[in-house]
Design a protein around this motif. Sequence first.
Motif, short mmCIF file in Angstrom:
data_model
loop_
_atom_site.label_atom_id
_atom_site.label_comp_id
_atom_site.label_asym_id
_atom_site.label_seq_id
_atom_site.Cartn_x
_atom_site.Cartn_y
_atom_site.Cartn_z
N ASP A 135 -15.50 10.53 3.74
CA ASP A 135 -15.71 10.32 2.31
C ASP A 135 -16.06 11.63 1.60
O ASP A 135 -15.90 11.75 0.39
CB ASP A 135 -16.79 9.27 2.05
N ASP A 136 -16.53 12.64 2.36
CA ASP A 136 -16.83 13.94 1.76
C ASP A 136 -15.56 14.60 1.24
O ASP A 136 -15.62 15.46 0.36
CB ASP A 136 -17.50 14.87 2.78
N PHE A 137 -14.40 14.23 1.77
CA PHE A 137 -13.13 14.85 1.40
C PHE A 137 -12.19 13.86 0.71
O PHE A 137 -11.07 14.21 0.36
CB PHE A 137 -12.42 15.38 2.66
N ALA A 138 -12.61 12.65 0.54
CA ALA A 138 -11.74 11.58 0.05
C ALA A 138 -11.61 11.58 -1.46
O ALA A 138 -12.46 12.09 -2.18
CB ALA A 138 -12.25 10.23 0.53
N VAL A 139 -10.51 10.98 -1.90
CA VAL A 139 -10.28 10.73 -3.33
C VAL A 139 -10.16 9.22 -3.51
O VAL A 139 -9.82 8.49 -2.58
CB VAL A 139 -9.01 11.44 -3.84
N SER A 140 -10.41 8.76 -4.71
CA SER A 140 -10.29 7.34 -5.01
C SER A 140 -8.85 7.03 -5.36
O SER A 140 -8.23 7.72 -6.18
CB SER A 140 -11.21 6.98 -6.17
N VAL A 141 -8.28 6.02 -4.70
CA VAL A 141 -6.90 5.61 -4.95
C VAL A 141 -6.85 4.09 -5.11
O VAL A 141 -7.75 3.38 -4.68
CB VAL A 141 -5.93 6.04 -3.82
N SER A 142 -5.79 3.63 -5.72
CA SER A 142 -5.54 2.20 -5.82
C SER A 142 -4.36 1.87 -4.93
O SER A 142 -3.30 2.51 -5.02
CB SER A 142 -5.22 1.82 -7.27
N TYR A 143 -4.53 0.91 -4.04
CA TYR A 143 -3.47 0.49 -3.12
C TYR A 143 -3.00 -0.89 -3.56
O TYR A 143 -3.80 -1.77 -3.82
CB TYR A 143 -3.98 0.43 -1.68
N SER A 144 -1.67 -1.08 -3.66
CA SER A 144 -1.14 -2.36 -4.11
C SER A 144 0.06 -2.78 -3.27
O SER A 144 0.89 -1.96 -2.89
CB SER A 144 -0.70 -2.25 -5.58
N ASP A 162 4.89 -0.84 -0.54
CA ASP A 162 3.59 -0.91 -1.21
C ASP A 162 3.41 0.40 -1.98
O ASP A 162 4.15 1.37 -1.76
CB ASP A 162 2.46 -1.07 -0.19
N THR A 163 2.44 0.44 -2.88
CA THR A 163 2.23 1.66 -3.66
C THR A 163 0.79 2.13 -3.58
O THR A 163 -0.13 1.34 -3.39
CB THR A 163 2.60 1.45 -5.15
N ILE A 164 0.64 3.45 -3.74
CA ILE A 164 -0.67 4.09 -3.82
C ILE A 164 -0.68 4.89 -5.11
O ILE A 164 0.22 5.68 -5.36
CB ILE A 164 -0.93 5.01 -2.62
N THR A 165 -1.69 4.65 -5.96
CA THR A 165 -1.80 5.36 -7.22
C THR A 165 -3.03 6.25 -7.18
O THR A 165 -4.13 5.79 -6.88
CB THR A 165 -1.88 4.37 -8.41
N GLU A 166 -2.79 7.53 -7.48
CA GLU A 166 -3.86 8.53 -7.51
C GLU A 166 -3.75 9.30 -8.82
O GLU A 166 -2.69 9.88 -9.11
CB GLU A 166 -3.73 9.48 -6.32
N ASN A 167 -4.79 9.31 -9.60
CA ASN A 167 -4.81 10.06 -10.86
C ASN A 167 -3.60 9.75 -11.74
O ASN A 167 -2.97 10.66 -12.30
CB ASN A 167 -4.92 11.55 -10.62
N GLY A 168 -3.20 8.49 -11.82
CA GLY A 168 -2.09 8.09 -12.69
C GLY A 168 -0.72 8.29 -12.11
O GLY A 168 0.27 7.91 -12.72
N LYS A 169 -0.59 8.89 -10.94
CA LYS A 169 0.71 9.11 -10.30
C LYS A 169 0.85 8.12 -9.14
O LYS A 169 -0.05 8.00 -8.32
CB LYS A 169 0.83 10.55 -9.81
N THR A 170 1.99 7.43 -9.10
CA THR A 170 2.20 6.39 -8.10
C THR A 170 3.17 6.85 -7.02
O THR A 170 4.22 7.42 -7.33
CB THR A 170 2.72 5.10 -8.76
#
Length: 95
Positions: A19-28, A81-89
């Motif tokens: 988690d020290d290196f992780a970014v928040s993403v949305s998985y769908s 499936d998709t992963i969205t990070e900072n508005g880019k999917t």
Amino acid sequence: MTLSEQIETDISGVFLNTDDFAVSVSYSDGSHSVTLNAVVSSTVFESGGGFEITRSEYRDYLIESSTLILNGITTTPGRGDTITENGKTYRVTSP
């Protein structure tokens, strides 16, 4: 204490928390989504012969499998499936 438990105890402080290196993403999966932490990396593939080389670079999202819970069910990533990070999917694929 078993040998396995002793080894786990001994090395528990050696590894960094991802988690020290992780970014928040949305998985769908198209129907359901979840926000989770992922460590971002990349993989490069090169192929070809002669005078032509094809280079492909893939963006990798490393996630803890226990956190990928869609609609209350722990699941595995699926093609499409998709992963969205900072508005880019990005679409989940395999090389």
